[in-house]
Design an enzyme around this catalytic site. Sequence first.
Site, PDB file in Angstrom:
ATOM      1  CE1 TYR A  55      -3.297  -2.251  -0.400  1.00 34.38           C
ATOM      2  CE2 TYR A  55      -4.409  -1.892   2.000  1.00 34.38           C
ATOM      3  CZ  TYR A  55      -4.420  -2.669   0.731  1.00 34.38           C
ATOM      4  OH  TYR A  55      -5.446  -3.539   0.520  1.00 34.38           O
ATOM      5  N   GLY A 217     -15.021   5.306  -4.437  1.00 34.01           N
ATOM      6  CA  GLY A 217     -15.480   6.796  -4.392  1.00 34.01           C
ATOM      7  C   GLY A 217     -16.249   6.815  -5.905  1.00 34.01           C
TER       8      GLY A 217
HETATM    9  P1  NAP Z   1     -14.244   2.803  -0.533  1.00 39.21           P
HETATM   10  O1  NAP Z   1     -14.959   3.191   0.555  1.00 39.21           O
HETATM   11  O2  NAP Z   1     -14.833   2.227  -1.798  1.00 39.21           O
HETATM   12  O3  NAP Z   1     -13.707   4.195  -1.224  1.00 39.21           O
HETATM   13  C1  NAP Z   1     -12.880   5.276  -0.550  1.00 39.21           C
HETATM   14  C2  NAP Z   1     -12.723   6.608  -1.355  1.00 39.21           C
HETATM   15  O4  NAP Z   1     -14.155   7.033  -1.453  1.00 39.21           O
HETATM   16  C3  NAP Z   1     -12.010   7.862  -0.519  1.00 39.21           C
HETATM   17  O5  NAP Z   1     -11.108   8.212  -1.679  1.00 39.21           O
HETATM   18  C4  NAP Z   1     -12.907   8.403  -0.089  1.00 39.21           C
HETATM   19  O6  NAP Z   1     -12.655   9.994  -0.039  1.00 39.21           O
HETATM   20  C5  NAP Z   1     -14.132   8.521  -1.118  1.00 39.21           C
HETATM   21  N1  NAP Z   1     -15.068   8.801  -0.381  1.00 39.21           N
HETATM   22  C6  NAP Z   1     -15.613   8.004   0.692  1.00 39.21           C
HETATM   23  N2  NAP Z   1     -16.931   8.572   1.020  1.00 39.21           N
HETATM   24  C7  NAP Z   1     -17.339   9.812   0.226  1.00 39.21           C
HETATM   25  C8  NAP Z   1     -18.318  10.425  -0.012  1.00 39.21           C
HETATM   26  N3  NAP Z   1     -19.586  10.333   0.863  1.00 39.21           N
HETATM   27  N4  NAP Z   1     -18.296  11.255  -0.956  1.00 39.21           N
HETATM   28  C9  NAP Z   1     -17.225  11.293  -1.791  1.00 39.21           C
HETATM   29  N5  NAP Z   1     -16.296  10.522  -1.834  1.00 39.21           N
HETATM   30  C10 NAP Z   1     -16.154   9.541  -0.733  1.00 39.21           C
HETATM   31  O7  NAP Z   1     -12.994   2.105  -0.099  1.00 39.21           O
HETATM   32  P2  NAP Z   1     -11.398   2.044  -0.825  1.00 39.21           P
HETATM   33  O8  NAP Z   1     -10.513   2.732  -0.220  1.00 39.21           O
HETATM   34  O9  NAP Z   1     -11.429   1.834  -2.269  1.00 39.21           O
HETATM   35  O10 NAP Z   1     -11.039   0.317  -0.105  1.00 39.21           O
HETATM   36  C11 NAP Z   1     -11.044   0.400   1.286  1.00 39.21           C
HETATM   37  C12 NAP Z   1     -10.266  -0.600   1.847  1.00 39.21           C
HETATM   38  O11 NAP Z   1     -10.230  -1.880   1.483  1.00 39.21           O
HETATM   39  C13 NAP Z   1      -8.504  -0.134   1.643  1.00 39.21           C
HETATM   40  O12 NAP Z   1      -8.298   0.892   2.569  1.00 39.21           O
HETATM   41  C14 NAP Z   1      -7.933  -1.310   1.906  1.00 39.21           C
HETATM   42  O13 NAP Z   1      -7.532  -1.581   3.073  1.00 39.21           O
HETATM   43  C15 NAP Z   1      -8.980  -2.594   1.334  1.00 39.21           C
HETATM   44  N6  NAP Z   1      -8.451  -2.796  -0.131  1.00 39.21           N
HETATM   45  C16 NAP Z   1      -8.254  -4.062  -0.310  1.00 39.21           C
HETATM   46  C17 NAP Z   1      -8.078  -4.741  -1.653  1.00 39.21           C
HETATM   47  C18 NAP Z   1      -7.743  -5.985  -1.820  1.00 39.21           C
HETATM   48  O14 NAP Z   1      -7.404  -6.225  -2.898  1.00 39.21           O
HETATM   49  N7  NAP Z   1      -7.652  -6.909  -1.000  1.00 39.21           N
HETATM   50  C19 NAP Z   1      -8.475  -3.763  -2.620  1.00 39.21           C
HETATM   51  C20 NAP Z   1      -8.669  -2.347  -2.593  1.00 39.21           C
HETATM   52  C21 NAP Z   1      -8.926  -1.964  -0.995  1.00 39.21           C
HETATM   53  P3  NAP Z   1     -12.232  10.666   1.362  1.00 39.21           P
HETATM   54  O15 NAP Z   1     -10.897   9.803   1.738  1.00 39.21           O
HETATM   55  O16 NAP Z   1     -11.924  12.094   1.239  1.00 39.21           O
HETATM   56  O17 NAP Z   1     -13.087  10.165   2.357  1.00 39.21           O
END
Ligand code: NAP
Length: 302
Positions: A55, A217
Site C-alpha cells: 500500500y 468513491g
Molecule cells: P471505498 O470506501 O470504496 O473508497 C474510499 C474513497 O471514497 C476515498 O477516496 C474516499 O475519499 C471516497 N469517499 C468516501 N465517502 C465519500 C463520500 N461520501 N463522497 C465522496 N467520496 C467519498 O474504499 P477503498 O478505499 O477503495 O477500499 C477500502 C479498503 O479496502 C482499503 O483501505 C484497503 O484496506 C482495502 N482494499 C483491499 C483490496 C484487496 O485487494 N484486498 C483492494 C482495495 C482496497 P475521502 O478519503 O476523502 O473520504
Amino acid sequence: MVKQVTMAPNGPQFSELVQGYWRLVDWGMTPQQRLTFLKQHIELGITTVDHADIYGNYECDRLFGEAIALEKSITDQIQIVTKCNIMLCGDKTPERKVNHYNSSKQHIIASAENSLRNLQVDNIDVLLLHRADVLMNADEVAEAFMQLKAQGKVNHFGVSNFTPRGFELLQSRLDSPLVTNQVEINPLNFDAAHDGTLDLMQTVRTRPMAWSCLGGGAIFSANDQQSQRVRDELELIKHEIGAASIDQVIYAWVRKLPSNPLPIIGSGKIERVQAAISALELELTNEQWYRVWCASKGHGVP
Ligand code: NAP
C-alpha cells in the site's frame, strides 16, 4: 455501537467494521494526526485495521508504524490484518519488469517479517495472500504459514481475491481454518455474490471482508449509465429508510448479504467513519436490496 465478531471457527475477533489504510499516504497526515485518527476510530469501536505490504508504494505500513511508535501500548487495542504476494514494479524495485505475484515460502516469510518491522508491532493478527496466484504451491504456502505461526509472528491466516476453488485448495493443506476471503463487494461489482465466493464463506461459516464498498468513491462521481442508475436508486432508498447519505445505504446493502461481510472503510475522514457506524442501525428489505441489484445490472432478475 460496533460489535466484536468471530471471523471463523476458532478464528480471531474483529470489529464488525474495519478501517482500511490503503490511502494513508493520500491523507497527508503527520505521525501525531495518524495516531489521533487511529485513537478516534478505536474509541468508536473500530479496532481492526487493514494493511498490505504494497500500500502507498510500500509506504503505508511504515507511516502507520511511525504513529504506533508514539504510543506503543495502543497495539493491545487493535487487530492488524496485512497482506503479501503482490510484487509491484516501481522506483523501489527497479529490477522488476512487470507486476506479478509470488507466493513462495521465502517471499511470504520475508514480507511478513518486513511488515512487522515497518508496522513496529510484535506480531500480525492475520496475514492474507493478497491475490489468487496460479503459481501458488499450496504445500509451500502451508509451510510458510506454519513457520510464521510457530515463531509467534502471525496468529491467523486468510486470503484475498481468491476463487472458491483456490480457497478450498489452500484450506486442504492447513490445520487451522482460513479466517477470511477479502473481496470486492459494492453495488457496481458484486461478482463474489454470484461466482460461489460468498456461498463458500457461508458454507464454512467464515466471514468475508468487503473492500471498496463505495467503489473507491466512483459511486459518488462516475458518469457512466450504471453508476447513475445505482446512484438514483440509492437516493430513493436513502429517503425510504431514513439514511443520512447514500454511503450508509451501501453499507447496509453490503451487510445484508448472508455471509455477513465486514465492510472495510476507505476514508480517512472521521465523520465518514462515523456515518458508516450509524449505518449499522439501518436495514433494507429484500426488495430494496434487489432494486439496487436491478439498477446495477440494468435489467430485472431472471
Ligand atoms: P471505498 O470506501 O470504496 O473508497 C474510499 C474513497 O471514497 C476515498 O477516496 C474516499 O475519499 C471516497 N469517499 C468516501 N465517502 C465519500 C463520500 N461520501 N463522497 C465522496 N467520496 C467519498 O474504499 P477503498 O478505499 O477503495 O477500499 C477500502 C479498503 O479496502 C482499503 O483501505 C484497503 O484496506 C482495502 N482494499 C483491499 C483490496 C484487496 O485487494 N484486498 C483492494 C482495495 C482496497 P475521502 O478519503 O476523502 O473520504
